[in-house]
Design an enzyme around this catalytic site. Structure first.
Site, short mmCIF file in Angstrom:
data_model
loop_
_atom_site.label_atom_id
_atom_site.label_comp_id
_atom_site.label_asym_id
_atom_site.label_seq_id
_atom_site.Cartn_x
_atom_site.Cartn_y
_atom_site.Cartn_z
N LYS A 1 0.86 -1.18 -0.08
CA LYS A 1 -0.02 0.25 0.15
C LYS A 1 0.91 1.35 0.08
O LYS A 1 0.41 2.35 -0.48
CB LYS A 1 -0.95 0.07 0.96
N SER B 1 1.80 -9.82 -0.87
CA SER B 1 1.39 -8.48 -0.66
C SER B 1 1.74 -7.76 0.65
O SER B 1 1.69 -6.51 0.68
CB SER B 1 -0.13 -8.09 -1.06
N GLU C 1 -10.09 6.52 3.54
CA GLU C 1 -10.76 5.30 4.44
C GLU C 1 -9.93 4.31 4.76
O GLU C 1 -8.96 4.09 4.11
CB GLU C 1 -11.96 4.83 3.66
C1 LIG Z 1 -5.18 -4.08 1.61
C2 LIG Z 1 -4.45 -5.49 1.60
C3 LIG Z 1 -4.85 -6.20 0.39
C4 LIG Z 1 -6.06 -6.13 -0.28
O1 LIG Z 1 -5.96 -4.55 -1.38
P1 LIG Z 1 -5.74 -5.04 -2.75
O2 LIG Z 1 -6.16 -3.57 -3.23
O3 LIG Z 1 -6.73 -5.94 -3.33
O4 LIG Z 1 -4.21 -5.45 -3.12
C5 LIG Z 1 -4.02 -7.35 0.14
N1 LIG Z 1 -2.70 -7.59 1.13
C6 LIG Z 1 -2.53 -6.80 1.94
C7 LIG Z 1 -1.28 -7.09 2.74
C8 LIG Z 1 -3.21 -5.63 2.38
O5 LIG Z 1 -2.86 -4.86 3.29
#
Ligand SMILES: *Cc1c(COP(=O)(O)O)cnc(C)c1O
Length: 399
Positions: free
Chosen positions: A96, A384, A118
């Protein structure tokens, strides 16, 4: 998977549509402001000064490039070559920060004084508060009251970083209402504030902007993979909430017909409405928060309550580009349930010494399933984020 003959455009059309999805369904005043944001973004993305500053921050502040790691023990056990793109190693613990830094820079460029965002579990709130701190911007974070109570460590982090937390008391007091309230607040303050959305969702131009800032994942991953494996991966896997980490890594491979792409949605507790957050798999076309997408909805067309053990994935809608990539068959969207994700959380922790976020664990679980079918092939998983935030919860449900 169907053959992809057309080159897939990176940008939506002028009105913000990817195929029949996307657009901007907002009141006139806001629509005008979003048009300004679109124009400024299109200039910024080709501006050397803007890119130099963004690249400096990504490299020396966020810690990019994140490595691609060959998961030797998983590969041995599951019989495919499994590689992991380590977005968990970024500053603040997830992908993010990539779009938050970009949005903050864009706000600064437009002369704005404040970021409004948000947050659900607080991950996007923390990334936005971080970007606001480094860029010298004020920061208002809208968060459902239920989430404020549940996610104390992230609420405290945001406070320490100098953000104001606005606890939202309407409806289910979670992410959907937080977005509703953030948009209302923004509609009163847009002359001095910038909306900083948390995923590849929302009215045009946000899906395009987020994709651009997250595409660094795919660019790096493609190059790093080629360097290590001397070929492209056969399969690329990412989890899909709103779709920002997934579109980020997919964007590096969309025009490589030989690479199969998989978006993994949360099946939660099951297939019934309210038990999952698999918007592409079970949703129907609808409009939420000012854009058209596949949406989980009840028989009256109201957005359903979405659920996943991974709170970063529980949004009833999904990014318009993903709806389009599903429609044309370029990406296969499939599901993983809570239990499978938790098993994968342990598997990656114990075999590779990497504790993943529960969101990312969905992608890992799918990659492990795929490995059993695709023996000897090369699979790249986008990790992610890291699992620090999930440790307390996981310990409360399993030994
Ligand atoms: C917020 C988040 C997601 C989901 O968001 P996407 O916009 O679909 O990538 C996935 N993995 C982590 C670690 C997150 O913090």
């Amino acid at each position: 998977m169907s053959k992809n003959i057309l080159k897939i455009e990176k940008l939506p059309n002028e009105q913000g549509y990817f195929g029949s999805f996307g657009g901007n369904y907002l009141p006139e005043g806001l629509k005008k402001e979003f048009k300004k944001i679109a124009e400024e973004f299109l200039k910024a993305k080709d501006d050397n000064d803007f890119n130099n500053e963004l690249n400096y921050l990504l490299k020396y502040y966020a810690g990019r490039p994140s490595p691609v790691y060959f998961a030797r023990n998983l590969s041995k056990k599951y019989g495919a070559e499994i590689y992991i793109k380590r977005e968990d190693l970024n500053h603040t613990g997830a992908h993010k920060i990539n779009h938050s830094l970009g949005e903050a820079l864009l706000a600064k460029r437009m002369g704005k004084k404040k970021l409004i965002a948000e947050t659900g579990a607080g991950q996007h709130g923390v990334a936005t508060a971080t970007a606001a701190a480094i860029m010298g911007l004020e920061c208002d974070i809208y968060m459902g009251a239920v989430d404020v109570a549940k996610e104390k460590p992230n609420v405290d982090r945001m406070k320490i970083l100098g953000a104001n937390i606005i606890s939202v008391e309407s409806g289910t007091k979670t992410l959907k209402e937080a977005v509703d309230e953030a948009i209302i607040a923004y509609s009163k303050e847009y002359e001095t504030a910038m909306y900083a959305i948390g995923s590849a969702v929302g009215p045009h131009p946000f899906p395009m902007i987020i994709e651009h800032f997250q595409s660094v994942i795919g660019r790096e991953a493609r190059e790093q993979f080629l360097e290590q494996a001397e070929t492209l991966p056969n399969h690329v896997v990412a989890c899909v909430g709103g779709g920002s980490n997934a579109i980020g890594i997919f964007s590096g491979f969309l025009n490589d017909d030989c690479v199969n792409l998989y978006g993994v949605e949360p099946l939660g507790k099951g297939v019934k409405l309210g038990e999952n957050a698999a918007s592409i798999t079970y949703g129907k076309e609808g409009i939420l928060h000012g854009f058209k997408c596949l949406l989980l909805q009840d028989e009256n067309g109201n957005p359903a309550n979405a659920y996943s053990v991974a709170s970063g994935l529980d949004y009833p809608g999904v990014g318009p580009k993903h709806c389009y990539l599903n429609e044309i068959g370029r990406v296969k969207y499939d599901v993983i349930n809570d239990n499978e994700a938790i098993d994968a959380f342990y598997e990656l922790s114990r075999l590779e010494g990497i504790i993943p976020a529960l969101e990312s664990s969905h992608a890992v679980a799918y990659a492990l399933k795929l490995a059993k079918e695709k023996q000897g092939e090369k699979i790249l998983v986008n990790l992610s984020g890291r699992g620090d935030k999930d440790i307390e919860f996981v310990m409360s449900i399993k030994k």
